[in-house]
Design an enzyme around this catalytic site. Sequence first.
Site, short mmCIF file in Angstrom:
data_model
loop_
_atom_site.label_atom_id
_atom_site.label_comp_id
_atom_site.label_asym_id
_atom_site.label_seq_id
_atom_site.Cartn_x
_atom_site.Cartn_y
_atom_site.Cartn_z
N ASN A 11 5.34 35.42 -17.68
CA ASN A 11 5.61 35.16 -16.26
C ASN A 11 6.20 33.76 -16.16
O ASN A 11 5.47 32.77 -16.27
CB ASN A 11 4.29 35.25 -15.46
CG ASN A 11 4.48 34.84 -14.01
OD1 ASN A 11 5.61 34.76 -13.53
ND2 ASN A 11 3.38 34.59 -13.32
N LYS A 13 7.46 32.42 -13.60
CA LYS A 13 7.30 31.85 -12.25
C LYS A 13 8.64 31.27 -11.77
O LYS A 13 9.68 31.83 -12.10
CB LYS A 13 6.19 30.80 -12.23
CG LYS A 13 4.91 31.30 -12.90
CD LYS A 13 3.76 30.38 -12.71
CE LYS A 13 2.61 30.83 -13.59
NZ LYS A 13 1.33 30.30 -13.16
N HIS A 96 -0.09 38.81 -8.25
CA HIS A 96 -0.43 37.56 -8.97
C HIS A 96 -1.22 36.66 -8.01
O HIS A 96 -0.98 36.64 -6.80
CB HIS A 96 0.85 36.87 -9.42
CG HIS A 96 0.59 35.74 -10.36
ND1 HIS A 96 0.22 34.49 -9.92
CD2 HIS A 96 0.59 35.69 -11.71
CE1 HIS A 96 0.03 33.70 -10.97
NE2 HIS A 96 0.25 34.40 -12.07
N GLU A 98 -1.07 33.68 -7.34
CA GLU A 98 -0.25 32.78 -6.51
C GLU A 98 0.31 33.52 -5.30
O GLU A 98 0.47 32.94 -4.23
CB GLU A 98 0.87 32.15 -7.37
CG GLU A 98 0.29 31.11 -8.32
CD GLU A 98 1.06 30.94 -9.62
OE1 GLU A 98 2.24 31.31 -9.69
OE2 GLU A 98 0.45 30.43 -10.58
N GLU A 168 -6.87 38.05 -14.56
CA GLU A 168 -6.52 36.64 -14.62
C GLU A 168 -7.48 35.84 -13.76
O GLU A 168 -7.28 35.74 -12.53
CB GLU A 168 -5.10 36.43 -14.10
CG GLU A 168 -4.04 37.15 -14.90
CD GLU A 168 -2.69 36.45 -14.74
OE1 GLU A 168 -2.21 35.92 -15.75
OE2 GLU A 168 -2.16 36.39 -13.63
N GLY A 174 -3.01 28.28 -15.50
CA GLY A 174 -2.30 27.00 -15.47
C GLY A 174 -3.19 25.79 -15.56
O GLY A 174 -2.75 24.67 -15.32
N SER A 211 -4.19 30.53 -19.28
CA SER A 211 -4.13 29.51 -20.33
C SER A 211 -4.14 30.09 -21.74
O SER A 211 -4.71 29.49 -22.67
CB SER A 211 -5.27 28.49 -20.14
OG SER A 211 -5.13 27.83 -18.89
N GLY A 232 1.79 32.44 -18.70
CA GLY A 232 2.65 31.58 -17.90
C GLY A 232 3.20 30.45 -18.75
O GLY A 232 4.22 30.58 -19.43
N GLY A 233 2.49 29.33 -18.77
CA GLY A 233 2.97 28.10 -19.41
C GLY A 233 3.48 28.29 -20.83
O GLY A 233 4.56 27.80 -21.18
C1 PEP Z 1 0.07 33.24 -15.09
O1 PEP Z 1 0.85 32.60 -14.41
O2 PEP Z 1 -0.08 34.45 -14.87
C2 PEP Z 1 -0.66 32.57 -16.16
C3 PEP Z 1 -1.58 33.23 -16.81
O3 PEP Z 1 -0.33 31.25 -16.38
P1 PEP Z 1 -0.87 30.33 -17.60
O4 PEP Z 1 -0.69 31.14 -18.87
O5 PEP Z 1 -0.03 29.11 -17.56
O6 PEP Z 1 -2.32 30.07 -17.34
#
Ligand code: PEP
Length: 265
Positions: A11, A13, A96, A98, A168, A174, A211, A232-233
Amino acid sequence: MNPTPPILIANWKMNLTVDEGHRFVSGLTAAMDVPATWVGIAPMAVAMDACIKAAAGSGIKIGAQNCHWEISGAYTGELSASILKEMGAGFALVGHSERRSLFLENSQEVAKRALGAVKAGLTAAFCIGETLQERESGTTLSILKEQLTPLLSLLGSADRDKIVLAYEPVWAIGTGVVATLDQIEETHSAIAAWLLTEHGWHSPSILYGGSVKPDNYAAILSLPSVHGALVGGASLKLESFLELLNISEHQAKDNGTPQLKLSVG
Ligand code: PEP
C-alpha cells in the site's frame, strides 16, 4: 505452513510519483520470475496505468487504494470498481484505517465498496483493525466482528474467495510498533474461528498489516493463521519490498530455492 500461496500487498498510500511507480514495478519484474506469491501493489490512482503497463506479463497485480460500489454517477472524487477493472486493475483495498478514521468511512459503506469490487471482478482486500484504546479495554474481537458483520450480510458465500481480509491493528500502522506474534496469532485464529462457526466461512485468507519489515516478516508469516501481509512503509523501497517477497517465496516453496534472480534490475 499454509497450503495456499502467501499474499503480499504493497500500500503505497499517497507516495511515489507516476515515474517512481513505473520504475519500481519495472525493477521488480526485472528482479524476479513469475512469483509463487500473490503480489499486489496499490499505487496512487494516477500512477496505476503506468504500473499496470510495467507489470504486464509478470503476474504482479496492480490495485486501487479504494473503490466505489456504483458503476457511475454523481460521486465526485470516487473511483468506480468497474473502471478499475477496465483499466487492468486486479484488486482494491477497502476499509483501510486511514479511510475509516480520516475520511469517516463506516463499516456499512466499506462493505458496499467491497461488494462493488467483487461484482466488478476485482479481489477486495478488506481491512479491519482495532485502536489501542479498544485493545486495552479488551474489545478487540467485538470491534473486528462489528467491522465484518455488514460484509457478511451483503456478500454471498460464493464470492468469499474474492475477499482477502487484512487485520491491521491501528496502533501498529506506520508506528514501528509491530503486534506480538501471540497477539497476531490469537487475533487471526479468533477471527477465523468466528467466521467458521457463526458464518460457515472456511479458511478465509487473513493478512497481517502493521509495521511489517524484512526483519520481522519471516516470523509473522510462519504463524499458522497468517496468509501474508499488507505493507505500507517497507513497500516504498524496492530493496525492502524484494526482501519481503523473498521471504514469502521461501515460504511458498517450503524453504526451497528462492524465485528471485540475484540482481535487482
Ligand atoms: C498500511 O498502511 O496498511 C500499513 C500496514 O503501513 P505500515 O506497514 O507502514 O505499518
